[in-house]
Write an enzyme that holds these catalytic residues in place. Structure first.
Site, PDB file in Angstrom:
ATOM      1  N   VAL A   1      -9.617 -43.083 -36.983  1.00 32.88           N
ATOM      2  CA  VAL A   1      -9.844 -42.038 -37.824  1.00 32.88           C
ATOM      3  C   VAL A   1      -9.076 -41.594 -38.834  1.00 32.88           C
ATOM      4  O   VAL A   1      -9.403 -41.022 -39.747  1.00 32.88           O
ATOM      5  CB  VAL A   1     -10.033 -40.461 -36.828  1.00 32.88           C
ATOM      6  CG1 VAL A   1      -8.667 -40.236 -36.135  1.00 32.88           C
ATOM      7  CG2 VAL A   1     -10.734 -39.624 -37.580  1.00 32.88           C
TER       8      VAL A   1
ATOM      9  N   ALA B   1      -3.362 -45.089 -30.121  1.00 37.30           N
ATOM     10  CA  ALA B   1      -4.728 -44.495 -30.041  1.00 37.30           C
ATOM     11  C   ALA B   1      -5.277 -44.771 -31.620  1.00 37.30           C
ATOM     12  O   ALA B   1      -4.343 -44.752 -32.536  1.00 37.30           O
ATOM     13  CB  ALA B   1      -4.676 -43.013 -29.908  1.00 37.30           C
ATOM     14  N   ASP B   2      -6.705 -44.987 -31.534  1.00 40.37           N
ATOM     15  CA  ASP B   2      -7.250 -45.109 -32.775  1.00 40.37           C
ATOM     16  C   ASP B   2      -8.163 -43.794 -33.279  1.00 40.37           C
ATOM     17  O   ASP B   2      -8.145 -43.527 -34.516  1.00 40.37           O
ATOM     18  CB  ASP B   2      -7.885 -46.291 -33.006  1.00 40.37           C
ATOM     19  CG  ASP B   2      -7.513 -47.439 -33.086  1.00 40.37           C
ATOM     20  OD1 ASP B   2      -6.891 -48.061 -32.023  1.00 40.37           O
ATOM     21  OD2 ASP B   2      -6.942 -48.141 -34.068  1.00 40.37           O
ATOM     22  N   ARG B   3      -8.530 -43.216 -32.086  1.00 41.50           N
ATOM     23  CA  ARG B   3      -9.481 -42.149 -32.477  1.00 41.50           C
ATOM     24  C   ARG B   3      -9.447 -41.278 -31.190  1.00 41.50           C
ATOM     25  O   ARG B   3      -9.645 -41.929 -30.049  1.00 41.50           O
ATOM     26  CB  ARG B   3     -10.957 -42.321 -32.849  1.00 41.50           C
ATOM     27  CG  ARG B   3     -11.568 -41.095 -33.516  1.00 41.50           C
ATOM     28  CD  ARG B   3     -12.923 -41.582 -33.921  1.00 41.50           C
ATOM     29  NE  ARG B   3     -12.898 -42.299 -35.084  1.00 41.50           N
ATOM     30  CZ  ARG B   3     -13.378 -42.108 -36.267  1.00 41.50           C
ATOM     31  NH1 ARG B   3     -13.906 -40.902 -36.522  1.00 41.50           N
ATOM     32  NH2 ARG B   3     -13.298 -42.856 -37.236  1.00 41.50           N
TER      33      ARG B   3
ATOM     34  N   ALA C   1     -10.127 -43.650 -27.808  1.00 43.67           N
ATOM     35  CA  ALA C   1     -10.152 -44.950 -28.396  1.00 43.67           C
ATOM     36  C   ALA C   1      -9.106 -45.710 -28.837  1.00 43.67           C
ATOM     37  O   ALA C   1      -8.364 -45.302 -29.447  1.00 43.67           O
ATOM     38  CB  ALA C   1     -11.459 -45.264 -29.667  1.00 43.67           C
TER      39      ALA C   1
END
Ligand SMILES: CSC[C@H]1O[C@H](OP(=O)(O)O)[C@H](O)[C@@H]1O
Length: 384
Positions: A106, A257-259, A267
């Site tokens: 995000v 974390a990516d989102r 995620a």
């Protein structure tokens, strides 16, 4: 205007992003750990390809690289006979294009939203395209500079919290996954930043890193960073992670974390969910370390997170798809680049503003409440 933007003040081979106004170079992470090669990025199209092809990767790094690729394009536009609306439309269309390079992290769309807001605000205050472009470039540069301070705050908050939660006062053994260090950010890193902080405080005995198949961010990038920083490290196969935890040699697991959804579902690189399940079974604390730019409050849970699926070649060919074929032609492949770890498997979320824990017996986090407690702008999916 600063002619030479100083980043972390020192040249080092761990600098994923090299920038001065009008010039952007990205370290080609596909060639690590063997070769340290920088690629010149002239515009947002080159920026898009660098992100999509994972020349640069890591949620914060791709957001900053995207923003700066458009900054160099704008800086090198020369004189254009554009109206204010032409300038706004150009920037918005290029930001929307950049966001399409990878869907899961995000940070990329968060940066685009913030930069779009800067452009619209500049339109209110100024009436010339040049002034709007200037506002954009300065905001993009600010993201590069701010990221390192953010990561060092994450590192400090994480080290203090992990220490407070363990009976051990030193000799900690920490396991991490994928790459969340200087190569995934503007410098220092998020989860790997916490490991750096523990090491610098003399609290770390060993950092275990998984190889992180199929793209091998762990064996190629995290191991590279740990060796570079002389941090005691042990590389393990992804499939050895549960056995390592069973052996009692892991005091904590920390990942990036990516989102992160509003309830804390996270995620992250594929394989994170496996680690979290195993940590839960073995009673090992499982931490997520990420900047608040990784939070997406528009999502109530991780069910709505889009998971990027990448080329089958990453599995059928060695070296994340760059090497010789290792699987028979014609085999079907499922290659999700990320998975979602439910909040109930996460012990705490470490951010630059502090550590988010669950209240009472809740199995989820109240991230909106945490963000609002700092009166921070709420992070929502891009509106461009
Ligand atoms: C601080 S980087 C966050 C995140 O990004 C990595 O994914 P990729 O290498 O595909 O960009 C990994 O999921 C890291 O945990």
């Amino acid at each position: 205007m600063a002619s030479e933007l100083k980043q972390n003040g020192e040249e080092n081979t761990l600098q994923s992003i090299r920038y001065s106004r009008g010039r952007l170079q990205l370290l080609d992470q596909r060639k690590l750990p063997h070769d340290s090669v920088y690629i010149d990025i002239q515009d947002s199209t080159a920026g898009w390809h660098a992100i999509h092809d994972m020349v640069v990767r890591g949620a914060p790094a791709i957001a900053i690289s995207a923003a700066l690729s458009l900054a160099v394009e704008v800086a090198n536009l020369g004189s254009v006979d554009w109206s204010v609306n032409d300038a706004i439309s150009f920037l918005q269309k290029r930001l929307e294009f950049l966001v399409s390079s990878r869907p899961t992290a995000v940070n990329l769309s968060d940066a685009a939203t913030k930069l779009n807001d800067v452009v619209l605000k500049a339109t209110n205050d100024m009436s010339k395209p040049e002034a709007i472009f200037q506002a954009y470039v300065e905001a993009a540069e600010g993201m590069l500079i701010d990221d390192i301070d953010t990561n060092k705050a994450i590192g400090s908050n994480g080290a203090k919290f992990i220490l407070s939660q363990t009976q051990k006062c030193h000799n900690l053994h920490v396991l991490t996954h994928c790459n969340t260090g200087s190569l995934a950010t503007a410098g220092y890193g998020t989860a790997l930043g916490v490991i750096r902080a523990l090491h610098s405080e003399g609290l770390l005995e060993t950092a275990f890193c998984t190889e992180t198949r199929p793209y091998n961010q762990g064996s190629r990038l995290t191991a590279y960073e740990l060796i570079h920083d002389h941090i005691p490290a042990v590389l393990i196969a992804d499939s050895a992670a549960a056995a390592l935890q069973k052996s009692g040699r892991v005091d904590a697991i920390i990942v990036g974390a990516d989102r992160i959804a509003e309830n804390g579902d996270t995620a992250n690189k594929i394989g994170t969910y496996n680690l979290a399940l195993s940590a839960f079974h073995h009673g090992i604390p499982f931490y997520v370390a990420a900047p608040l730019t990784s939070v997406d409050l528009s999502l109530s849970s991780g069910e709505q997170i889009i998971i990027e699926e990448r080329s089958p070649k990453e599995l059928t060919h060695a070296l994340g798809g760059q090497g010789q074929q290792v699987a028979p032609s014609g085999i079907s492949v499922w290659n999700p680049a990320f998975d979602v770890t439910p909040a109930n498997l996460i012990t705490a979320i470490i951010t630059e503003k502090g550590v988010i824990t669950k209240k009472d017996s809740s199995t989820t986090f109240d991230i909106k409440g945490f963000v609002e407690s700092f009166a921070l702008p709420l992070t929502n999916e891009t509106n461009i």
